[in-house]
Design an enzyme around this catalytic site. Structure first.
Site, mmCIF file in Angstrom:
data_model
loop_
_atom_site.group_PDB
_atom_site.id
_atom_site.type_symbol
_atom_site.label_atom_id
_atom_site.label_comp_id
_atom_site.label_asym_id
_atom_site.label_seq_id
_atom_site.Cartn_x
_atom_site.Cartn_y
_atom_site.Cartn_z
ATOM 1 N N GLU A 1 43.800 33.671 33.436
ATOM 2 C CA GLU A 1 42.826 34.468 32.612
ATOM 3 C C GLU A 1 43.449 35.241 31.594
ATOM 4 O OE1 GLU A 1 39.983 36.310 35.120
ATOM 5 O OE2 GLU A 1 39.084 34.481 36.088
ATOM 6 N N GLU B 1 38.808 28.363 39.823
ATOM 7 C CA GLU B 1 38.118 29.442 40.419
ATOM 8 C C GLU B 1 36.576 29.208 40.326
ATOM 9 O OE1 GLU B 1 39.148 33.525 39.879
ATOM 10 O OE2 GLU B 1 41.202 32.953 39.372
HETATM 11 O O1 AHR Z 1 38.901 35.624 42.522
HETATM 12 C C1 AHR Z 1 38.866 37.173 41.923
HETATM 13 C C2 AHR Z 1 39.467 37.192 40.595
HETATM 14 O O2 AHR Z 1 38.493 36.714 39.638
HETATM 15 C C3 AHR Z 1 40.636 36.527 40.194
HETATM 16 O O3 AHR Z 1 41.967 37.671 40.640
HETATM 17 C C4 AHR Z 1 40.540 36.360 39.025
HETATM 18 O O4 AHR Z 1 41.190 35.473 38.349
HETATM 19 C C5 AHR Z 1 39.219 36.278 38.476
HETATM 20 O O5 AHR Z 1 38.686 37.212 37.582
#
Ligand code: AHR
Length: 498
Positions: free
Chosen positions: A168, A287
């Site tokens: 990110e 994610e």
């Molecule tokens: O999964 C929780 C967080 O969400 C992670 O650390 C990040 O990559 C995302 O913003």
């Protein structure tokens, strides 16, 4: 629905059922690793956790972050444990003991029958730390970093195949946030060096942190232009929440997820066209989940504590329905989405919850993931779906029926995953399955509950599936009843095979 064997979207890459363990909250300490737990094995891994992770059949697990990786020194987590430094972990403002690091995680993943998807720090560090980590993990021997691994007790290389080029990096919350050009250049050069160390590895270039980022999709267009030749995948991240307590609108959020996937495909294909490239960039949705329940309580966490109860969302029944639909969305795009990681796996926005020193339990979202991962393997099929539709606050033309269809050639099995989004009415679906001659219903599993806000806990499992769903086949047509607000799996095969 019209379902036909020959309407193939793609072979499903098993890595679409990946997951994620970050050094965050109690995911590692008190989750997968707890030396004094009654079920802990000689490595300190909780056997009760390993057993449930294996039930989920997760083929690949992303590690060690997440936001945490952007200021992580991987060297802190290898070698004798008593010499490992305690560090201020800036992403979540906690203390990291480094008791568990790369080698231990690789061992844990092996015990869970999963591969590791390793992320490198492109926030505070860069090319050198990244290529050294590849050498430490994957080079057989005879060099400084590979011999150090051997000295640490790991004679054989870990052979980690999939690597994330940071995390990110567009986000202002990220340590070492970068502009698209800064990130693109760094990722391209780090990736080049990593592949020089081990040409077998595959690389994931960072996409936007979520679809509503102001720089989306320009971030993708710019960064991928730099990393197109070296990277194999671009990442997508997305979490949803029912902040407004509007179930109809909440359950429609996969329409946003679908738009997100399509926009990323369009953007990377534009770069492909611009570069006259023959290579296709695949998607790693590394994610995805529901995340919002714990937002307020997390504000009260004391800074610099060790493995506090961070991001411990307790999921509702309606969250399980959305997770089921998110899985359907991934499967319907399995021609381009080759990797996906439910974020996360244990305690932190997770399907599996533990009590430190105590028991273990399954969240509501465990179930759609469990069945889809177990039975959603093989070929994803296009189906023609006619469903009544509704409008919600953010979305128009939302079909009440959300589904995905899988044909498992090996088991000669047809599997339909279906969510009925209707808040009040059950639905009868009629499916033309004439190309599946002599197929009969093996089971119709249903996840339903009268209360959309019903939750599970260590002492009571209110939301769990049953196998009394109503489905039958007559003359090549399947008739199924989907209760109001329900997730369903209808599995069919030639009865003689079972
Ligand atoms: O999964 C929780 C967080 O969400 C992670 O650390 C990040 O990559 C995302 O913003």
């Amino acid at each position: 629905m019209v379902i036909d064997k020959s309407y193939v979207i793609s072979e499903i890459d098993p890595r679409i059922y990946g997951s994620f363990i970050e050094h965050l909250g109690r995911a590692v300490y008190g989750g997968i690793y707890e030396v004094n737990h009654p079920t802990a094995n000689e490595n300190g891994f909780r056997q009760d956790v390993l057993d449930l992770v294996k039930e989920l059949n997760v083929p690949i697990i992303r590690y060690p972050g997440g936001n945490m990786v952007s200021a992580y020194n991987w060297e802190d987590g290898v070698g004798p444990k008593e010499e490992r430094p305690r560090r201020l972990e800036l992403a979540w403002r906690v203390t990291e003991t480094n008791e568990l690091g790369t080698n231990e995680f690789v061992e844990w993943a092996k015990a869970a029958n999963a591969d590791v998807m390793m992320a490198v720090n492109l926030g505070t560090r860069g090319i050198d730390a990244a290529r050294n980590l590849v050498e430490y993990c994957n080079h057989p021997s005879g060099t400084y970093w590979s011999d150090l691994r051997r000295k640490h007790g790991y004679k054989d290389p870990h052979k980690i195949k999939t690597w994330c080029l940071g995390n990110e990096m567009d986000g202002p919350w990220q340590i070492g946030q970068k502009t698209a050009n800064e990130y693109g250049r760094l990722a391209a050069e780090a990736g080049k060096a990593m592949k020089l160390v081990d040409p077998e590895i595959e690389l994931v270039s960072c996409g936007s942190s979520y679809s509503a980022m102001p720089t989306f999709p320009e971030w993708e267009a710019t960064t991928i232009d730099h990393t197109y030749d070296v990277a194999d995948y671009i990442s997508l991240h997305q979490y949803y929440g029912n902040h407004e307590n509007d179930t109809a609108n909440y359950l429609a959020k996969t329409l946003d997820m679908e738009k997100f996937i399509k926009t990323v495909i369009a953007t990377v294909d534009y770069v492909k066209a611009k570069r006259r490239s023959k290579k296709t960039m695949y998607l790693s949705f590394d994610e995805w989940n529901v995340w919002f329940h714990s937002n307020e309580q997390d504000k009260a966490i004391q800074p610099w504590s060790i493995s506090p109860n961070l991001l411990e969302d307790i999921y509702t029944f309606e969250d399980a329905l959305l997770v089921g639909s998110m899985l359907n969305t991934l499967l319907k795009h399995s021609d381009r989405v080759k990797i996906a990681c439910m974020a996360q796996l244990v305690n932190v926005i997770a399907p599996i919850m533990t009590e430190t020193g105590g028991g273990i339990w399954k969240q509501t979202i465990f179930y759609p993931f469990y069945y889809t991962s177990r039975f959603g393997r093989g070929l994803a099929l296009h189906s023609i779906v006619q469903s009544e539709k509704y409008d919600s606050k953010e979305f128009t033309d939302v079909p009440y029926l959300d589904s995905s269809v899988i044909y498992n050639e090996e088991r000669d099995e047809l599997v339909i995953f279906a969510v009925n989004r209707h808040l009040e009415n059950g639905m009868e679906i009629k499916s033309d399955i004439r190309s599946f001659e002599e197929f009969e219903v093996v089971e119709h599993v249903v996840l339903e509950h009268d209360d959309p806000k019903a939750r599970n806990s260590i002492s009571s499992e209110q939301v769990k599936p049953h196998s009394n769903g109503l489905s039958s086949v007559d003359n090549g047509y399947l008739t199924s009843t989907l209760p109001k607000l329900s997730w369903n799996m209808i599995r069919l095969a030639k009865i003689s095979n079972n």
